[in-house]
Enzyme design. Sequence first.
Site, PDB file in Angstrom:
ATOM      1  NE  ARG A  22       4.576 -36.573  19.658  1.00  0.00           N
ATOM      2  CZ  ARG A  22       5.324 -37.632  19.925  1.00  0.00           C
ATOM      3  NH1 ARG A  22       6.521 -37.503  20.458  1.00  0.00           N
ATOM      4  NH2 ARG A  22       4.882 -38.839  19.636  1.00  0.00           N
ATOM      5  CG  HIS A 214       3.632 -44.222  16.555  1.00  0.00           C
ATOM      6  ND1 HIS A 214       3.244 -42.906  16.611  1.00  0.00           N
ATOM      7  CD2 HIS A 214       4.985 -44.200  16.623  1.00  0.00           C
ATOM      8  CE1 HIS A 214       4.311 -42.128  16.721  1.00  0.00           C
ATOM      9  NE2 HIS A 214       5.390 -42.899  16.726  1.00  0.00           N
ATOM     10  CB  CYS A 247      16.178 -43.361  16.168  1.00  0.00           C
ATOM     11  SG  CYS A 247      16.464 -44.385  17.609  1.00  0.00           S
TER      12      CYS A 247
HETATM   13 ZN    ZN Z   1       7.206 -42.254  17.446  1.00  0.00          ZN
END
Ligand code: ZN
Length: 319
Positions: A22, A214, A247
């Site tokens: 994901r 996370h 990112c």
């Molecule tokens: Zn993340």
Amino acid sequence: MPATHHVERQPSRVHVTEVGPRDGLQNESVILSTAEKLELIHALVAAGVNAFEITSFVSPKAVPALADAVDLVTALRGLDGVHLSALVPNHRGAERALEAGIDAVVMFVSASETHNAKNVNRSVEDSLAGFEDAARVLEGSGVELRGAVATSFGCPFEGDIEVASVGRIARHFSELGVRHLSLGDTTGMATPPLVSERIRHLREVAPPIVPTLHFHNTRGIGLANVMQGLALGVDRYESSIGGLGGCPFAPGASGNIASEDLVYLLDEMSIDTGIDLAGMIGAAQIATRLMGRDLPGQVSKAGPRLALSDCSAVPTARG
Ligand code: ZN
């Protein structure tokens, strides 16, 4: 229960959720077919991974890489002992996830107003209010509702995020009956002091919440943040195989901490994960081949520290 209930002691066992399918793939330019995803996921399952954040039930147009959400979950739901969670943006997504046969639904919000508006075009307050509809969809289904807070440690638009903002969201989730809440370091702005501050605050204001950490390795200190989490007694982490992902605001930056690097660290600290490092290195190599690019994870390249080299075959190492 008082905050002192939580013991700040290194856990003997850590639960790792693989988020590569994901969070990793969502931030990659290469789109994998369902068959390719299944090859990677089966390799991870063979290595002992038993929890996946497998996809996101968002609009296929918004995230083409995850457009196969229903097919992927359908193909995997029969796997014995493997827990599948998926992100959902609203009650409609919750309905689709439920239909597909997911084990847990993750509702997400950003701790930053600006990031939340960019992400889901809503205020934080509106997102929180919307979770109640999703919670109702899941009532009586046996499917767990989980929470995730993006930009928990800083926002690329707003900078520092007040710890109280994260605490307020955690309390809201807690009131909805959520037990597992993931603190997302969306763009790699977490630091060890911020990890301590946020975990301690959470335990004070929302004691029923079991935090999951996370981290992204955007600035190279993802595993240092894990060390801080371990010292605080946090025993749940999310990572992606090979360090898949990136990112969206920093082209070329690292994605999530690499699962195989995390497992290597935990192995060396004698913390049990139930995951086999050699199998993870093999899975990272599959991910590298499928993505067609070098991935940031490091242990898959160097091997474990006692994977010794043949000294006659290499030039002398200096320095
Ligand atoms: Zn993340």
